[in-house]
Each structure stands twice: as C-alpha cells, then as structure tokens.
Design an enzyme around this catalytic site. Structure first.
Site, PDB file in Angstrom:
ATOM      1  CD  GLU A 117      -1.871 -10.555  10.477  1.00  0.00           C
ATOM      2  OE1 GLU A 117      -1.960 -10.217  11.686  1.00  0.00           O
ATOM      3  OE2 GLU A 117      -2.791 -10.540   9.706  1.00  0.00           O
ATOM      4  CB  THR A 159      -9.082  -9.929   7.817  1.00  0.00           C
ATOM      5  OG1 THR A 159      -9.169 -10.491   6.525  1.00  0.00           O
ATOM      6  CG2 THR A 159      -8.234 -10.908   8.668  1.00  0.00           C
ATOM      7  NE  ARG A 160      -9.336  -2.090   6.299  1.00  0.00           N
ATOM      8  CZ  ARG A 160      -8.788  -1.154   6.454  1.00  0.00           C
ATOM      9  NH1 ARG A 160      -8.450  -0.604   5.129  1.00  0.00           N
ATOM     10  NH2 ARG A 160      -8.504  -0.547   7.600  1.00  0.00           N
ATOM     11  CD  GLU A 167       0.688  -4.743   3.955  1.00  0.00           C
ATOM     12  OE1 GLU A 167       0.158  -6.004   4.397  1.00  0.00           O
ATOM     13  OE2 GLU A 167       1.118  -4.988   2.866  1.00  0.00           O
ATOM     14  CG  ASP A 206      -1.547  -9.751  -2.525  1.00  0.00           C
ATOM     15  OD1 ASP A 206      -2.505  -9.101  -2.189  1.00  0.00           O
ATOM     16  OD2 ASP A 206      -0.309  -9.161  -2.255  1.00  0.00           O
ATOM     17  CE  LYS A 254      -3.836 -12.704 -15.968  1.00  0.00           C
ATOM     18  NZ  LYS A 254      -3.412 -11.421 -16.233  1.00  0.00           N
ATOM     19  CD  GLU A 260     -13.997 -13.329   7.576  1.00  0.00           C
ATOM     20  OE1 GLU A 260     -13.949 -12.385   8.545  1.00  0.00           O
ATOM     21  OE2 GLU A 260     -13.731 -14.380   7.994  1.00  0.00           O
TER      22      GLU A 260
HETATM   23  C1  SAM Z   1      -5.133  -9.411  -0.125  1.00  0.00           C
HETATM   24  S1  SAM Z   1      -4.243  -8.259   1.064  1.00  0.00           S
HETATM   25  C2  SAM Z   1      -4.928  -8.936   2.780  1.00  0.00           C
HETATM   26  C3  SAM Z   1      -4.787  -8.185   3.846  1.00  0.00           C
HETATM   27  C4  SAM Z   1      -5.325  -8.622   5.141  1.00  0.00           C
HETATM   28  N1  SAM Z   1      -4.272  -9.655   5.580  1.00  0.00           N
HETATM   29  C5  SAM Z   1      -6.636  -8.885   5.106  1.00  0.00           C
HETATM   30  O1  SAM Z   1      -7.124 -10.055   5.398  1.00  0.00           O
HETATM   31  O2  SAM Z   1      -7.594  -7.941   5.137  1.00  0.00           O
HETATM   32  C6  SAM Z   1      -2.668  -9.161   1.222  1.00  0.00           C
HETATM   33  C7  SAM Z   1      -1.318  -8.143   1.741  1.00  0.00           C
HETATM   34  O3  SAM Z   1      -0.229  -8.976   1.777  1.00  0.00           O
HETATM   35  C8  SAM Z   1       0.671  -7.842   1.709  1.00  0.00           C
HETATM   36  N2  SAM Z   1       1.873  -8.813   1.112  1.00  0.00           N
HETATM   37  C9  SAM Z   1       1.889  -9.560   0.086  1.00  0.00           C
HETATM   38  N3  SAM Z   1       3.107 -10.293   0.170  1.00  0.00           N
HETATM   39  C10 SAM Z   1       3.768  -9.955   1.282  1.00  0.00           C
HETATM   40  C11 SAM Z   1       5.124 -10.329   1.800  1.00  0.00           C
HETATM   41  N4  SAM Z   1       5.821 -11.257   1.080  1.00  0.00           N
HETATM   42  N5  SAM Z   1       5.608  -9.716   2.769  1.00  0.00           N
HETATM   43  C12 SAM Z   1       4.765  -8.773   3.554  1.00  0.00           C
HETATM   44  N6  SAM Z   1       3.554  -8.572   3.167  1.00  0.00           N
HETATM   45  C13 SAM Z   1       3.072  -9.179   1.928  1.00  0.00           C
HETATM   46  C14 SAM Z   1       0.215  -6.974   0.602  1.00  0.00           C
HETATM   47  O4  SAM Z   1       0.914  -5.656   0.456  1.00  0.00           O
HETATM   48  C15 SAM Z   1      -1.388  -6.739   1.010  1.00  0.00           C
HETATM   49  O5  SAM Z   1      -1.434  -5.837   1.635  1.00  0.00           O
END
Ligand code: SAM
Length: 199
Positions: A27, A178-179, A52, A108, A112, A181
């Site tokens: 994941e 997920t949070r 993460e 994320d 942009k 979502e």
């Molecule tokens: C928008 S959040 C979504 C979190 C979770 N999957 C959810 O749906 O609630 C995206 C997460 O991905 C992590 N993240 C982004 N790029 C990553 C990477 N290359 N490797 C590991 N984690 C990453 C960020 O730190 C962030 O906590």
C-alpha cells in the site's frame, strides 16, 4: 512510539514474511492506516507492506497496532510491516515480478500541471510498479480529484503493461474505506475506483 515500536514493525527488503504467507501486497501512502489494517486483518494469506512518509500517519498506524504500554514488547501482526520512506525507493529494492497486489488510495493530487512529475501515477513510476508486479496482479487506485482522474486515463492509455479497465463510480464492497474517501464524499466530490490488471 516511532523510536521504540517502528523498528520491530519495519519491513526489511530481502527478509520477507514468515512461512505460510503466500502473497506480497503493497500500500502506497496509507495515511491513518485504516485501509492497511483492514486489509491485513481480512487477508492473513497476504503479507502487506504499508508505506507512508508522513510521521503523523506512521504514529497513527503504530498506535492502532500496539496497545498502550506495549511499545517495546507487543508482538506485531505477522502479515503487516511498515516502510516509513518513499514507496518508490522500496519498489526499486523489491525483486522483479514479486507483488501480487498494489493499493494507491487517494494519492496526493498535485493538481498544477507544473507539479505533474510529483504525482505517483507517472509514466516512470508506472513502469517501475509494472516491473515489480506479477502477471495477472491487481493495482487498485482511487481518487476524487478530477485532474488526477483525467491524468490516470491519459497515463494508462499510453502504456501496455496494464489493462486499465473502466473505473467504477462506487467503491467495490470488498475495498475498505479510507479517511480521504470519507472527506471527499462529505465534500460532495465523486471518487473513481480503478482495478488495473497487470498483463
Ligand atoms: C491524500 S493522502 C491519502 C491517505 C490515505 N490513503 C487515505 O485514502 O486516507 C496521501 C498520502 O500518501 C503519502 N505519500 C505520498 N507520496 C508517497 C510516497 N511516494 N511514498 C509513501 N507515501 C506517500 C502522503 O504522505 C499522504 O499521507
């Protein structure tokens, strides 16, 4: 928590999971870790590496896995390990064709255009993920961001390693929530859910 508990739960490439765990799942960006925990609990046959980079997210997952006071002693779940760095680094260290399933839930968006290279879905990363997945393996992706939704169509339309299929507008019942979502739905945004198949 990070100093004491993380080392015992950290994934070490090359060490793998214990005997009896038949599949390797990954994941990317687990956020608070709810989805990783639900998947690991429902699928004892799969060893899940949860990645993460965000410290608060790492602490949330550790706190949910380890009872208070058990930081130094509690036995971690057999089939869940944490990679507390960029998932792309881990992907580079995994053997070719080793992954049975990959989850990318609400990445994320980097909306942009000049930040497009930071998106996890990117031609270079897709090639890397493809090389580490077994034939027939599944890559699940969900996003509510309209720019990212079009971007996924664009990137996967220009490659032949995955059959992208058609995204669903409702989360399949076997996909844990997920949070992010929940936040997206509460704000009236419309997620799409892809189940991509490695050819
Ligand atoms: C928008 S959040 C979504 C979190 C979770 N999957 C959810 O749906 O609630 C995206 C997460 O991905 C992590 N993240 C982004 N790029 C990553 C990477 N290359 N490797 C590991 N984690 C990453 C960020 O730190 C962030 O906590």
């Amino acid at each position: 928590m990070l100093k004491v508990a993380l080392p015992r739960l950290r994934y070490h490439p090359g060490h793998g999971f214990s005997a009896g765990i038949e599949q390797l799942w990954l994941e990317v960006g687990f956020g608070g870790g709810e989805h990783s925990r639900a998947q690991a609990a429902a699928n004892p046959q799969a060893g899940l590496i949860a990645c993460e980079v965000f410290e608060q997210g790492l602490c949330s997952l550790l706190a949910a896995l380890i009872p208070e006071g058990g930081e130094a002693t509690a036995g971690p779940p057999e089939n869940l390990r944490i990679w507390p760095e960029d998932a792309r680094i881990l992907l580079g260290l995994l053997p070719q064709a080793s992954l049975d399933r990959v989850f990318l839930m609400f990445p994320d968006p980097w909306p942009k255009a000049r930040h497009a290279k930071r998106r996890f879905v990117h031609p270079h990363t897709v090639e890397l993920v493809a090389s580490r997945m077994k034939a027939g393996a599944e890559w699940r992706i969900a996003t509510d961001d309209p720019t990212y939704q079009s971007w996924i169509g664009e990137v996967f339309g220009a490659q032949s390693a995955f059959d992208p299929g058609t995204p669903r507008t409702e989360r399949p019942p076997e996909w844990p929530a997920t949070r992010y979502e929940a936040k997206a739905l509460a704000a009236g945004r419309r997620p799409l859910y892809w189940s991509l198949r490695r050819m």
